[in-house]
Design a protein around this motif. Structure first.
Motif, mmCIF file in Angstrom:
data_model
loop_
_atom_site.group_PDB
_atom_site.id
_atom_site.type_symbol
_atom_site.label_atom_id
_atom_site.label_comp_id
_atom_site.label_asym_id
_atom_site.label_seq_id
_atom_site.Cartn_x
_atom_site.Cartn_y
_atom_site.Cartn_z
ATOM 1 N N TYR A 119 0.816 -1.215 0.000
ATOM 2 C CA TYR A 119 0.000 0.000 0.000
ATOM 3 C C TYR A 119 0.852 1.269 0.000
ATOM 4 O O TYR A 119 0.322 2.376 0.074
ATOM 5 C CB TYR A 119 -0.921 0.008 1.230
ATOM 6 C CG TYR A 119 -1.685 -1.276 1.403
ATOM 7 C CD1 TYR A 119 -2.795 -1.573 0.607
ATOM 8 C CD2 TYR A 119 -1.272 -2.225 2.346
ATOM 9 C CE1 TYR A 119 -3.480 -2.763 0.761
ATOM 10 C CE2 TYR A 119 -1.957 -3.412 2.499
ATOM 11 C CZ TYR A 119 -3.058 -3.685 1.705
ATOM 12 O OH TYR A 119 -3.724 -4.874 1.844
ATOM 13 N N GLN A 160 0.038 4.262 -2.294
ATOM 14 C CA GLN A 160 -1.282 4.875 -2.157
ATOM 15 C C GLN A 160 -1.499 5.504 -0.779
ATOM 16 O O GLN A 160 -2.124 6.550 -0.648
ATOM 17 C CB GLN A 160 -2.388 3.836 -2.400
ATOM 18 C CG GLN A 160 -2.478 3.315 -3.822
ATOM 19 C CD GLN A 160 -1.447 2.236 -4.099
ATOM 20 O OE1 GLN A 160 -1.188 1.397 -3.248
ATOM 21 N NE2 GLN A 160 -0.862 2.244 -5.284
ATOM 22 N N CYS A 161 -0.967 4.858 0.250
ATOM 23 C CA CYS A 161 -1.237 5.279 1.628
ATOM 24 C C CYS A 161 -0.317 6.429 2.019
ATOM 25 O O CYS A 161 0.837 6.483 1.609
ATOM 26 C CB CYS A 161 -1.031 4.089 2.572
ATOM 27 S SG CYS A 161 -1.151 4.498 4.312
ATOM 28 N N ALA A 211 -5.149 8.487 1.943
ATOM 29 C CA ALA A 211 -4.074 8.726 0.989
ATOM 30 C C ALA A 211 -3.438 10.075 1.305
ATOM 31 O O ALA A 211 -4.064 10.961 1.894
ATOM 32 C CB ALA A 211 -4.616 8.707 -0.435
ATOM 33 N N ASN A 212 -2.181 10.221 0.925
ATOM 34 C CA ASN A 212 -1.438 11.434 1.241
ATOM 35 C C ASN A 212 -2.154 12.680 0.730
ATOM 36 O O ASN A 212 -2.579 12.737 -0.422
ATOM 37 C CB ASN A 212 -0.037 11.350 0.618
ATOM 38 C CG ASN A 212 0.891 12.408 1.158
ATOM 39 O OD1 ASN A 212 0.755 12.853 2.298
ATOM 40 N ND2 ASN A 212 1.840 12.827 0.345
ATOM 41 N N VAL A 240 -7.618 4.583 1.669
ATOM 42 C CA VAL A 240 -6.946 3.455 1.029
ATOM 43 C C VAL A 240 -7.152 2.236 1.911
ATOM 44 O O VAL A 240 -6.704 2.209 3.068
ATOM 45 C CB VAL A 240 -5.441 3.728 0.849
ATOM 46 C CG1 VAL A 240 -4.731 2.506 0.276
ATOM 47 C CG2 VAL A 240 -5.221 4.942 -0.037
#
Length: 453
Positions: free
Chosen positions: A76, A79-80, A148-149, A155
């Motif tokens: 992940y 995305q994370c 998500a950032n 996510v």
């Protein structure tokens, strides 16, 4: 060279990482920031945005990978928004964090004090004792994960490497219950639904686990079934709580909690100090590194047994109480009433008679102590990320302690505050960064300032 434009692909070498974790490169002296790169990467960069003085790009392809780069162990990662440094070695991460602290004190604070070696984390995975999982609906089912950032897009994430391994089965248990009984999941755009977050805490020493469900209501249909399933899932669960948050806000927790099973709090112990944890309590998320952090603060305080110590932003009093056996008088200050009550209970359970805790804003409380003609030998400062206000710093200096020990989670604001303290006669003597948040960009720093003669 022609002017840089969006979608141009050009060769570039990453020469540094910035405080956001982005790689820094230059094309004809024009700075380009590239996420998820490592110092020493040689890449073909695709330009995605061009501003007046700098631009942003993404990796189109690698020419040569940096020796700092490692294989990412989390599916992940891209995305994370949780981990920013999982693509580089831990040795490189430590070097980067040490440099971040040094640069802040040199550039922002104008302070030339040498920064001590970073205290490395002995457990870079599964070190967190707290996790907050936002819940959303995907393909008709409730899922949980992390944002998500720089977004509020959830996510979905299983078995996060930063969290205790016990947490994922508990999250799965709650999600299965939500899906089986079709409990509506909260939609923050429509401000509809019930389940907002799954919030878990674990006591490192006690092993006790708290399950807190953040809902838009103070009850949950079929909650007796969920309680039994959770207890079957993990017998270490000693507290199940509903936190009600009806507000249209991105703040996770509401102010009202209802215990539906077990205790209102879980217990833990930090530096010998007993700690009661509610959902609203502040607590360092990395227990073992926090003990090392506080040991350094205690060393910097230079206590001999008779000092008067003021602990500003004291929370539940852990830092000051961990030193209380070597202090003449300890006065803690905290703005959160629940934390002040926890601090008082902790002092009582330790059978201490030399402590006093005040509830109030730091700047106001310091003025009250000034009026009482309190003359501290040591002031402990553990401010939030925004740092100390000018009023707090002025009042601390007016009380003229011999030493100030600052614990900061933001080296930029720490350097700014130390610069102001330096101008008022307090010189930085020691700086030690401590890695509590491995694989992320966050860093704690302990600073000792002495009053100039």
């Amino acid at each position: 060279m022609e002017k840089l434009k969006k979608n141009m692909v050009l060769p570039m070498e990453i020469i540094d990482l910035n405080s956001d974790g982005n790689g820094v490169g230059k094309i004809d002296d024009f700075v380009i920031f590239v996420p998820m790169t490592a110092k020493g990467d040689k890449i073909n960069v695709r330009i995605v945005k061009v501003l007046k003085n700098y631009g942003f790009g993404i990796v189109d392809s690698f020419i040569t990978a940096s020796p700092d780069r490692i294989e990412v162990d989390c599916p992940y990662f891209r995305q994370c928004g949780g981990c920013a440094l999982r693509h580089i070695s831990y040795e490189s991460e430590c070097q980067l964090k040490h440099k971040m602290v040094s640069d802040c004190f040199e550039r922002i604070g104008g302070i030339s004090c040498q920064v001590s070696p970073l205290v490395e984390n002995l457990q870079v995975n599964h070190y967190r004792n707290k996790a907050q999982f936002p819940v959303t609906r995907k393909d008709g089912k409730a899922v949980a994960g992390f944002f998500a950032n720089r977004s509020h897009r959830v996510v979905s994430c299983d078995n996060c490497l930063l969290q205790p391994e016990e947490f994922q089965p508990i999250v799965d248990c709650v999600l299965n219950f939500i899906n089986e009984f079709q409990i509506p999941v909260y939609d923050e755009l429509k401000h509809q639904g019930i389940v907002r977050n799954i919030y878990l805490r674990r006591g490192e020493v006690s092993g006790e686990i708290m399950v807190c469900l953040v809902l838009t209501k103070d009850f949950l249909h079929h909650q007796d079934i969920l309680i039994q399933r959770l207890l079957d899932c993990n017998p270490q669960i000693t507290s199940i709580i509903i936190n009600c948050n009806k507000d249209k806000t991105n703040v996770i927790l509401g102010k009202h909690c209802t215990t539906i099973y077990g205790k209102d709090t879980i217990l833990d112990q930090l530096c010998g100090v007993p700690v009661e944890l509610s959902p609203l309590s502040f607590y360092q998320v990395n227990h073992n590194q926090a003990e090392r952090l506080y040991d350094i603060a205690k060393e910097y305080a230079g206590l001999s047994g008779g000092e008067t110590v003021i602990d500003l932003y004291c929370g539940a009093g852990t830092i000051g109480l961990s030193m209380a056996d070597q202090i003449g008088t300890l006065i803690g200050v905290e703005v959160v009433p629940e934390a002040v009550e926890n601090a008082k209970k902790n002092a009582e359970s330790m059978e201490l008679s030399n402590t006093r805790f005040l509830c109030g804003d730091a700047s106001q409380a310091v003025q009250v102590l000034e009026q009482e003609k309190i003359h501290p030998d040591v002031v402990l400062l553990d401010p939030p990320r925004k740092g100390c206000s000018q009023q707090v710093l002025d009042s601390v200096c007016h009380m003229a302690p011999e030493r100030i020990v600052m614990i900061s989670c933001n080296p930029a604001t720490a350097a700014r505050d130390c610069k102001m303290l330096d101008e008022k006669g307090y010189q930085v003597q020691k700086i030690t960064p401590v890695d509590l948040f491995s694989r992320t960009l966050h860093i704690e720093t302990v600073i000792l300032l002495n009053k100039e003669c």
